[in-house]
Design an enzyme around this catalytic site. Structure first.
Site, mmCIF file in Angstrom:
data_model
loop_
_atom_site.group_PDB
_atom_site.id
_atom_site.type_symbol
_atom_site.label_atom_id
_atom_site.label_comp_id
_atom_site.label_asym_id
_atom_site.label_seq_id
_atom_site.Cartn_x
_atom_site.Cartn_y
_atom_site.Cartn_z
ATOM 1 C CG PHE A 25 -13.094 1.958 6.896
ATOM 2 C CD1 PHE A 25 -13.238 1.205 5.416
ATOM 3 C CD2 PHE A 25 -14.009 1.247 7.237
ATOM 4 C CE1 PHE A 25 -12.731 0.084 5.876
ATOM 5 C CE2 PHE A 25 -14.128 -0.501 7.948
ATOM 6 C CZ PHE A 25 -13.881 -0.954 6.415
ATOM 7 N NE ARG A 36 -3.116 -6.037 7.058
ATOM 8 C CZ ARG A 36 -3.272 -5.970 6.585
ATOM 9 N NH1 ARG A 36 -4.374 -7.214 7.551
ATOM 10 N NH2 ARG A 36 -4.145 -5.532 5.410
ATOM 11 C CD GLU A 83 -9.006 -9.112 -3.070
ATOM 12 O OE1 GLU A 83 -9.525 -8.699 -2.237
ATOM 13 O OE2 GLU A 83 -7.558 -9.442 -2.467
ATOM 14 C CB THR A 118 -7.063 -5.315 10.727
ATOM 15 O OG1 THR A 118 -8.181 -6.528 9.421
ATOM 16 C CG2 THR A 118 -7.209 -4.307 9.305
ATOM 17 C CG HIS A 148 -5.575 -6.327 0.107
ATOM 18 N ND1 HIS A 148 -7.003 -6.278 0.645
ATOM 19 C CD2 HIS A 148 -5.578 -7.045 -0.679
ATOM 20 C CE1 HIS A 148 -7.259 -7.067 -0.252
ATOM 21 N NE2 HIS A 148 -6.658 -7.482 -1.203
ATOM 22 C CE1 TYR A 201 -9.496 -2.709 0.516
ATOM 23 C CE2 TYR A 201 -8.317 -0.451 -0.740
ATOM 24 C CZ TYR A 201 -8.551 -1.985 0.071
ATOM 25 O OH TYR A 201 -7.099 -2.320 0.259
ATOM 26 N NE ARG A 216 -5.858 -12.368 6.024
ATOM 27 C CZ ARG A 216 -7.073 -11.197 5.657
ATOM 28 N NH1 ARG A 216 -6.332 -10.034 4.565
ATOM 29 N NH2 ARG A 216 -7.822 -10.726 6.894
ATOM 30 C CG ASN A 276 -3.916 -2.234 6.766
ATOM 31 O OD1 ASN A 276 -3.789 -1.665 5.935
ATOM 32 N ND2 ASN A 276 -4.749 -3.041 6.944
ATOM 33 C CE LYS A 315 -3.771 -1.760 2.242
ATOM 34 N NZ LYS A 315 -5.191 -2.395 3.504
HETATM 35 P P1 GDP Z 1 -8.015 -6.487 5.789
HETATM 36 O O1 GDP Z 1 -8.810 -7.684 4.841
HETATM 37 O O2 GDP Z 1 -7.308 -7.639 7.002
HETATM 38 O O3 GDP Z 1 -7.490 -5.798 4.622
HETATM 39 O O4 GDP Z 1 -9.024 -5.935 6.586
HETATM 40 P P2 GDP Z 1 -10.764 -5.448 6.123
HETATM 41 O O5 GDP Z 1 -11.365 -6.283 4.556
HETATM 42 O O6 GDP Z 1 -11.452 -5.605 6.770
HETATM 43 O O7 GDP Z 1 -10.337 -3.522 5.023
HETATM 44 C C1 GDP Z 1 -9.579 -3.598 4.363
HETATM 45 C C2 GDP Z 1 -8.983 -2.699 4.677
HETATM 46 O O8 GDP Z 1 -9.582 -1.318 4.881
HETATM 47 C C3 GDP Z 1 -7.992 -2.522 5.759
HETATM 48 O O9 GDP Z 1 -6.889 -3.241 4.877
HETATM 49 C C4 GDP Z 1 -8.152 -1.465 5.865
HETATM 50 O O10 GDP Z 1 -6.669 -0.301 5.206
HETATM 51 C C5 GDP Z 1 -8.834 -0.553 6.022
HETATM 52 N N1 GDP Z 1 -10.167 -1.129 7.519
HETATM 53 C C6 GDP Z 1 -10.009 -1.477 7.692
HETATM 54 N N2 GDP Z 1 -10.845 -0.699 8.969
HETATM 55 C C7 GDP Z 1 -10.877 0.264 9.509
HETATM 56 C C8 GDP Z 1 -11.347 1.018 10.045
HETATM 57 O O11 GDP Z 1 -11.901 0.827 11.466
HETATM 58 N N3 GDP Z 1 -11.183 2.386 9.459
HETATM 59 C C9 GDP Z 1 -10.160 2.807 8.287
HETATM 60 N N4 GDP Z 1 -9.881 3.944 8.228
HETATM 61 N N5 GDP Z 1 -9.748 1.915 7.372
HETATM 62 C C10 GDP Z 1 -10.359 0.284 7.814
#
Ligand code: GDP
Length: 139
Positions: free
Chosen positions: A59, A104, A128, A93, A117, A51, A87, A114, A11
């Site tokens: 968010f 991360r 994806e 996350t 992805h 996304y 993972r 973070n 990222k």
């Molecule tokens: P991942 O699979 O671990 O990447 O997590 P998710 O699929 O839940 O979320 C996708 C991406 O959205 C994450 O990698 C973060 O960059 C962002 N994200 C997730 N949760 C939050 C949050 O609570 N706040 C904000 N600002 N970004 C978030």
């Protein structure tokens, strides 16, 4: 164990901070084969579509703005149980909750920035990979 593929993104925060080399090296050390790799400045449309499952989340707009802030590195990685192993290597996350030594934890700034992805399931990985790479590029 089945050989799988997963979509990896380094990222904007990790690219800006100069961690591409360390992160790619870690994936190779973990036994991932790099099937495809490209650096790209994402458009809003490309990031929003990627996304789309998060469209209703509070968010979503901030996430798209972050992901289009500067270039990302897109990769297709392959190994046994690639999705679950990847993972584990990247961690939770939220970098504050990620285990020591995970990518991360090492390179993430906060729950949004973070560092990386990774696909979370085989169907997501197929979508994806197809979102960013042609069949020819991953053949
Ligand atoms: P991942 O699979 O671990 O990447 O997590 P998710 O699929 O839940 O979320 C996708 C991406 O959205 C994450 O990698 C973060 O960059 C962002 N994200 C997730 N949760 C939050 C949050 O609570 N706040 C904000 N600002 N970004 C978030």
């Amino acid at each position: 164990m089945a050989v799988e593929r997963t979509l990896s993104i380094i990222k904007p925060n990790a690219v800006e901070d100069g961690h591409i080399g360390a992160i790619v090296s870690r994936f190779e050390q973990e036994g991932f084969r790099i099937v495809a790799l490209r650096m790209e400045q994402l458009t809003r449309a490309k990031a929003e579509g990627f996304y789309a499952v998060h469209r209703e989340r509070p968010f979503f707009n901030a996430l798209v703005t972050f992901m289009t802030r500067s270039k990302v590195v897109l990769m297709v990685l392959e190994r046994d149980s690639a999705i679950s192993h990847y993972r584990e290597v990247i961690g939770a996350t939220d970098p504050a909750k990620a285990k020591d030594g995970t990518i991360r934890k090492l390179y993430g700034k906060n729950v949004e920035e973070n560092a990386v992805h990774g696909s979370d399931a085989p169907e997501t990985a197929r979508f994806e990979i197809g979102w960013f790479f042609t069949g020819f590029e991953v053949a």
